[in-house]
Scaffold this motif. Sequence first.
Motif, PDB file in Angstrom:
ATOM      1  N   LEU A  20       0.799  -1.229   0.000  1.00 26.06           N
ATOM      2  CA  LEU A  20       0.000   0.000   0.000  1.00 26.06           C
ATOM      3  C   LEU A  20       0.834   1.282   0.000  1.00 26.06           C
ATOM      4  O   LEU A  20       0.303   2.369  -0.260  1.00 26.06           O
ATOM      5  N   CYS A  21       2.107   1.207   0.324  1.00 24.74           N
ATOM      6  CA  CYS A  21       2.997   2.388   0.371  1.00 24.74           C
ATOM      7  C   CYS A  21       2.470   3.469   1.312  1.00 24.74           C
ATOM      8  O   CYS A  21       2.665   4.676   1.071  1.00 24.74           O
ATOM      9  N   LEU A  22       1.813   3.060   2.375  1.00 26.03           N
ATOM     10  CA  LEU A  22       1.246   4.029   3.302  1.00 26.03           C
ATOM     11  C   LEU A  22       2.319   4.895   3.957  1.00 26.03           C
ATOM     12  O   LEU A  22       2.095   6.077   4.241  1.00 26.03           O
ATOM     13  N   ASP A  23       3.485   4.300   4.196  1.00 26.31           N
ATOM     14  CA  ASP A  23       4.569   5.070   4.817  1.00 26.31           C
ATOM     15  C   ASP A  23       5.026   6.207   3.913  1.00 26.31           C
ATOM     16  O   ASP A  23       5.329   7.313   4.374  1.00 26.31           O
ATOM     17  N   LYS A  24       5.054   5.946   2.605  1.00 26.77           N
ATOM     18  CA  LYS A  24       5.449   6.981   1.640  1.00 26.77           C
ATOM     19  C   LYS A  24       4.411   8.105   1.607  1.00 26.77           C
ATOM     20  O   LYS A  24       4.754   9.294   1.564  1.00 26.77           O
ATOM     21  N   ILE A  25       3.145   7.716   1.603  1.00 23.97           N
ATOM     22  CA  ILE A  25       2.066   8.706   1.570  1.00 23.97           C
ATOM     23  C   ILE A  25       2.087   9.546   2.841  1.00 23.97           C
ATOM     24  O   ILE A  25       1.962  10.775   2.800  1.00 23.97           O
ATOM     25  N   GLU A  26       2.270   8.879   3.985  1.00 21.53           N
ATOM     26  CA  GLU A  26       2.347   9.583   5.266  1.00 21.53           C
ATOM     27  C   GLU A  26       3.492  10.585   5.286  1.00 21.53           C
ATOM     28  O   GLU A  26       3.335  11.731   5.737  1.00 21.53           O
ATOM     29  N   TYR A  27       4.640  10.171   4.818  1.00 22.81           N
ATOM     30  CA  TYR A  27       5.817  11.035   4.841  1.00 22.81           C
ATOM     31  C   TYR A  27       5.576  12.303   4.026  1.00 22.81           C
ATOM     32  O   TYR A  27       5.850  13.419   4.479  1.00 22.81           O
ATOM     33  N   GLN A  28       5.053  12.120   2.809  1.00 23.64           N
ATOM     34  CA  GLN A  28       4.810  13.273   1.935  1.00 23.64           C
ATOM     35  C   GLN A  28       3.760  14.209   2.532  1.00 23.64           C
ATOM     36  O   GLN A  28       3.895  15.437   2.494  1.00 23.64           O
ATOM     37  N   PHE A  29       2.709  13.630   3.095  1.00 22.86           N
ATOM     38  CA  PHE A  29       1.635  14.447   3.664  1.00 22.86           C
ATOM     39  C   PHE A  29       2.137  15.244   4.856  1.00 22.86           C
ATOM     40  O   PHE A  29       1.895  16.453   4.955  1.00 22.86           O
ATOM     41  N   ASN A  30       2.832  14.576   5.763  1.00 18.36           N
ATOM     42  CA  ASN A  30       3.289  15.249   6.984  1.00 18.36           C
ATOM     43  C   ASN A  30       4.289  16.365   6.681  1.00 18.36           C
ATOM     44  O   ASN A  30       4.287  17.414   7.320  1.00 18.36           O
ATOM     45  N   LYS A  31       5.136  16.147   5.685  1.00 19.68           N
ATOM     46  CA  LYS A  31       6.101  17.174   5.287  1.00 19.68           C
ATOM     47  C   LYS A  31       5.383  18.431   4.793  1.00 19.68           C
ATOM     48  O   LYS A  31       5.741  19.556   5.167  1.00 19.68           O
ATOM     49  N   LEU A  32       4.350  18.233   3.993  1.00 21.28           N
ATOM     50  CA  LEU A  32       3.586  19.346   3.451  1.00 21.28           C
ATOM     51  C   LEU A  32       2.738  20.007   4.521  1.00 21.28           C
ATOM     52  O   LEU A  32       2.648  21.253   4.610  1.00 21.28           O
ATOM     53  N   LYS A  33       2.129  19.198   5.364  1.00 23.33           N
ATOM     54  CA  LYS A  33       1.271  19.718   6.433  1.00 23.33           C
ATOM     55  C   LYS A  33       2.066  20.627   7.360  1.00 23.33           C
ATOM     56  O   LYS A  33       1.583  21.705   7.766  1.00 23.33           O
ATOM     57  N   ASN A  34       3.256  20.227   7.713  1.00 22.49           N
ATOM     58  CA  ASN A  34       4.069  21.029   8.631  1.00 22.49           C
ATOM     59  C   ASN A  34       4.395  22.403   8.040  1.00 22.49           C
ATOM     60  O   ASN A  34       4.451  23.402   8.757  1.00 22.49           O
ATOM     61  N   LYS A  35       4.598  22.456   6.739  1.00 22.58           N
ATOM     62  CA  LYS A  35       4.848  23.743   6.077  1.00 22.58           C
ATOM     63  C   LYS A  35       3.582  24.614   6.106  1.00 22.58           C
ATOM     64  O   LYS A  35       3.648  25.833   6.292  1.00 22.58           O
TER      65      LYS A  35
END
Length: 434
Positions: free
Chosen positions: A416-431
């Motif tokens: 599912l690549c959930l870790d990849k999706i999580e990483y990208q989302f959290n990086k953007l969310k923090n900005k």
Amino acid sequence: MKKIWQKDNNATNILVNKFTVGKDLDFDERLAKYDVKGSIAHCIMLKEVGIITKEESEKILFVLATVLQDIEDGNFEIDKNAEDIHSQIESILIDELGNIGKKIHTARSRNDQVLLDIKLYLIDEIREITSLTDEFFQILIKLAKQHKNVLLPGYTHLQIAMPSSFGLWFGAYAEALLDDVEMLFSVKNIINKNPLGSAAGYGSSFPIDRESTTYNLGFQSMNYNSVYAQMTRGKSEKILSMAMATLAGTLGKFSYDVCLYLSQNFDFISFPKEFTTGSSIMPHKKNPDIFELVRARCNRIQSLPNEFILLTNNLPSGYHRDMQLTKEILFPAIDSLKECLGILNYTLPNIQVKDGILDDEKYKYLFSVEKINEEVKNGSSFRDAYVKVGQEIENNEFDFEIENLNHTHQGSIGNLCLDKIEYQFNKLKNKLLA
């Protein structure tokens, strides 16, 4: 209250006043704290460049700080006799300080005031929408991990197509939110530019320092050209409405899926009865009203960009009173979107997923492509395997064991690549939340 542009004591015609003010005061309470913050930054700058004295600045800042505290404590009320929030704040300064209070409007127009207030307000609302979207995202990721091995049918054309999973379904909407937040991030970057100092759209002959207000208000940079700064009125609202419409599209589609999957004909999921409603005549009904209303609200939100296009696209450069209507289009829609996210965040953790769905005989042809792939792995060409399996289906001879499913590529039911999706989302969310 006398209008700030009024040059004599002749009152504006009551009907004219009512029509031109419209619903502005209903929405101006949201802008009150931003108007005060803008005035604080403007006052500091006027002192820095020598337009007002240090003593005058300190007196103005004291009154503004008091008003800001009242707003934040919930003790501030919009004066229904005021023309708008800008004139009310200025009137407070004049009432408290007399002629000193009148100096706050030096090198400033109500045009760049409202531009500033709306931009600051929208940036804060983008943060709030992002925070609620983050909560929804985390719920989806958690559910995707929890139910990653629970299979359900995938559909194309609403026809049974290929095997899917709840992990894949929840994960799909999580990744959709990643793109939606990316749009919000782009919109925030465009809005996050200081218009203060553009005045009525043509700058000022006073030697003001726009870098000062940009810094003190926390903007990323400024709208440099004063004419273009005014052109961002309506544009800021329109591009945010496009990002909101995109996010609403995701929420609406998800809600439609939930309504579909809750129906007896699908019966893939359920919710505790307190999250559904009944029928006045049919005692067996458990209606998904929450998700139907989210879908309907999100459809309305998706109409926003068109409404802004119709309102703003037939106007030349410069300010026009038409722009006043952007508030009554956008502000309630922001509330509605946040309410949709809020109810989804409250409801979704209670979803109950059905196991063993694909054991039903009607889903056996979901595995036709799996059977073809097996034939290919055993040396057959895809086209020959397709014909062979097709004939087995026609002759009612098709059979496949679910245990043979083995999907490993990125983004499949087995990866599912959930870790990849999580990483990208959290990086953007923090900005976005910074």
